[in-house]
Design a protein around this motif. Structure first.
Motif, PDB file in Angstrom:
ATOM      1  N   ARG A 115      29.515 -19.665-172.197  1.00 48.86           N
ATOM      2  CA  ARG A 115      28.230 -18.724-171.924  1.00 48.86           C
ATOM      3  C   ARG A 115      26.998 -19.384-172.574  1.00 48.86           C
TER       4      ARG A 115
ATOM      5  N   ARG B  84      25.846 -21.379-169.646  1.00 52.34           N
ATOM      6  CA  ARG B  84      25.402 -20.774-168.566  1.00 52.34           C
ATOM      7  C   ARG B  84      26.370 -21.231-167.378  1.00 52.34           C
ATOM      8  N   GLN B  85      27.622 -22.043-167.680  1.00 54.07           N
ATOM      9  CA  GLN B  85      28.492 -22.561-166.685  1.00 54.07           C
ATOM     10  C   GLN B  85      29.652 -21.597-166.417  1.00 54.07           C
TER      11      GLN B  85
END
Length: 694
Positions: free
Chosen positions: A182, A185-186
């Motif tokens: 998170r 942002r993967q």
């Protein structure tokens, strides 16, 4: 192996098996229960009849990684991982059956298990209850003085312990990956896959290295098994992306079944795992999971998904828990080393019956109960409530055992327990008829020789070389060094009373399974032993003692196998150049059983416990045939004190001679003090009245 009971089971309303060919997208896997059943039966059959390891445990590690990773990933994908709830449910599922077995095992052990196995059993029951049994066995695997212990009734809990540790760590790991994904942002699936792949590679490489360096330690080490859980996790994350044809899945399923069944036959799993060879059973299980539900009468899943196999899968956790103690108690009660066909069938039948009772009356009632549902910490309170009595009972048992083990003392003038002095020519026994044997059987495993009080230091030449010396009131009159393996260490008990009386200093340089030699004699190619010996001889030369006590020969195994290795003679020559006398003691016999346990089971004078001397002690010692003996060496042979002219009995002078199958008890060695003292003085030309201590 915590054959986690049905973590793949959804609430009852959603557990109807699906029959569509592809299984990657739905969560109930009927063939998985059959895989559990197959792995459990392989473990049981291999243990009972083949005396080997099957590789089934590795399958359970893969299954746990597959199920738990999938469960945690789906939870994270839905929003969050409820770690506290996850652990609480595991407590309800795992504790009842495991602790029930431990409680029953403890009660039966008190009645049927020989007392010399009590301390080991107590220690391992506590370790098993706390899910630390693998580390207990790992410690024993590198502790030479624990390696002589007979397989315990709960040693199979090592795999349960590893899985228990996995269940604690894995949710935290996955939750951490969720946070990282998170923050960066993967995609969660991709991030978790990369992390598990890294763990798989790192753990497998570590497993390969440690298996080569120290296989017994590697077998029980948690980190050498992480890759198997990671493999299961990778499979759980990637299985939906793999879509083989039905024909291929049929082939994969049967390859997996055949590979799994044959693994323990083809490979020496117990002595070669868990290095790269453990990929065999893990991959076989993975192929079965990849095959999934084929909806074909030719598929392996038809067998694995059958009602009997699914039911056996339900029982697999309890079956694994019960089969080993049932097998061990059978061997103990019947006084055997292996079971036959009928005996094995009896062991398996009883194990199945116990597992059925445990599943239906312990596992399922607790799992279906509302324990822990009314209070957020209720499951944890339940866990403590059932765990504490087991640990408390073990502590009480240990306290009773300690008191029994220490409630005796050996005296040099005890008329009831002359020990080795009963072998002296002209000895006449005038004690009580048939007094209790010493040491008590419960004290046998801890009856090692020791020097007290003492001081120790680590050699600067070798970190593994510990030099321990007895403490004297004044400057010692003589200084002796005992160097080599445990068979030299034994003589510390005989020389200790002499040293205290004569004001001698005893220095001990000891390494298990490493006799004083220029080579590694016990484990061929053991560089650590060779380096230790190289440092030891240099340390001795610096100390310049009045004499060095070591082995003159070694008995490799039971029978007439005595030898005096060239490396022994080379070490003696090194000390000859330094002008240091050597007292070389002939090795004592070895057995294929514990003579003391035999005497306790069948009686002190039972013929079956008396081994003919001619079968285990050569008439002429091996060192007598040496071409040239260094001038500084004197040989001592105490065989006549361990054996009569005809037999080697387990009891001499009402004292148990052996603590296991090859080590002399410290109690018996203590009774040899006068004999050893006289022999040392005669060999070195010292006056027997030489500087007695005040």
């Amino acid at each position: 192996m915590s054959l986690l009971p049905r973590t793949d089971r959804l609430p009852p309303s959603t557990t109807t098996p699906e029959t569509t060919p592809r299984t990657g997208h739905h969560r109930y896997r009927p063939e998985l229960q059959g895989l559990r059943a197959l792995a459990a039966m392989l473990v049981v059959v291999y243990h009972v009849w083949l005396g080997r390891v099957s590789g089934g445990v590795d399958v359970f590690f893969l299954i746990s990684g597959f199920l738990v990773t999938g469960q945690l990933f789906r939870a994270a994908d839905r929003g969050r991982i409820a770690v506290r709830v996850f652990w609480g449910r595991l407590i309800k599922r795992l504790f009842p059956a495991a602790l029930t077995v431990l409680a029953v095992v403890m009660a039966i052990s008190v009645v049927f298990l020989p007392e010399n196995r009590w301390f080991q059993t107590i220690r391992e029951i506590v370790a098993s209850a706390l899910y630390l049994e693998n580390w207990q066995l790992a410690t024993d695997s590198v502790d030479y003085y624990a390696q002589n212990q007979t397989a315990s009734v709960v040693q199979h809990f090592w795999s349960l312990s590893i899985q228990g540790q996995f269940y604690v760590v894995w949710p935290v790991l996955v939750a951490s990956v969720v946070v990282i994904a998170r923050m960066t942002r993967q995609h969660l699936r991709f991030t978790l896959f990369v992390v598990l792949l890294a763990l798989f590679v790192a753990s497998l490489l570590h497993s390969i290295w440690l298996t080569t360096a120290n296989q017994p330690l590697a077998y029980f080490h948690s980190l050498t098994r992480v890759w198997e859980f990671a493999f299961g996790g990778l499979l759980a994350l990637g299985i939906t992306s793999i879509a083989p044809s039905r024909a291929l899945r049929i082939v994969l399923g049967w390859i997996g079944v055949v590979g799994l069944v044959s693994c323990g036959i083809v490979l020496h799993v117990g002595s070669l795992f868990p290095g790269y060879l453990a990929l065999w059973p893990v991959t076989a299980a993975a192929l079965i999971l990849l095959a999934g539900q084929t909806a074909s009468p030719l598929g392996a899943d038809r067998l694995l998904s059958s009602r009997p196999m699914r039911y056996l899968g339900d029982l697999s956790y309890s079956l694994y828990l019960w089969h080993w103690p049932v097998l061990v108690f059978y061997l103990v009660v019947r006084d055997r080393t292996q079971v036959g066909i009928l005996g094995g069938l009896g062991v398996i039948t009883l194990s199945l019956l116990l597992s059925m009772l445990t599943y239906h009356f312990v596992e399922e009632p607790v799992r279906r109960s509302r324990i822990g549902e009314g209070n957020r910490w209720g499951a944890y309170r339940f866990g403590i409530a059932v765990l504490v009595p087991i640990v408390a009972a073990a502590v009480v048992w240990k306290e009773v055992s300690v008191r029994k083990a220490t409630a005796y003392a050996i005296s040099m003038d005890d008329p009831d327990h002359p020990g080795a002095m009963a072998q002296v020519e002209g000895f006449e026994y005038w004690g009580a008829p048939d007094p209790p044997l010493l040491p008590p059987l419960v004290a046998l495993p801890t009856d090692w020789s020791a020097i007290t009080p003492h001081t120790c230091y680590r050699s600067t030449r070798n970190k593994d070389l510990e030099v321990c010396s007895s403490v004297t009131d004044d400057a010692p009159a003589r200084r002796l060094v005992l160097v080599g393996d445990s068979h030299v260490h034994q003589y510390a008990a005989a020389l200790g009373p002499v040293a205290r009386h004569r004001n001698w200093q005893l220095t001990l340089m000891n390494r298990g399974s490493c006799p004083f030699s220029t080579n590694s004699e016990t484990v061929i190619g053991d560089k650590a032993c060779k380096d230790w010996n190289s440092a030891a001889v240099k340390e001795i030369v610096d100390l310049r003692p009045d004499a060095v006590v070591t082995l003159a020969s070694r008995n490799v195994r039971i029978g007439l196998t005595e030898e005096t290795p060239v490396g022994f003679v080379e070490q003696w020559r090194a000390l000859e150049q330094a002008g240091i006398p050597v007292l070389a003691i002939r090795d004592n016999p070895r057995y294929n059983h514990s003579p003391s346990v035999c005497a306790n089971t069948h009686g002190r004078n039972t013929p079956q416990c008396n081994i003919p001397r001619a079968e285990i002690i050569p008439e002429v010692p091996s060192y007598a045939s040496l071409d040239a003996t260094p001038s500084n060496v004197s040989f001592l042979d105490f065989s006549n004190y361990f054996c009569t002219p005809e037999i080697c009995p387990p009891v001499i002078g009402n004292i148990l001679v052996y603590m296991d199958d090859n080590h002399i008890t410290a109690t018996f060695m203590t009774t040899m003090s006068a004999v050893v003292e006289k022999a040392v003085h005669a060999a070195l030309g010292w006056e027997l009245v030489d500087q007695p201590a005040s």
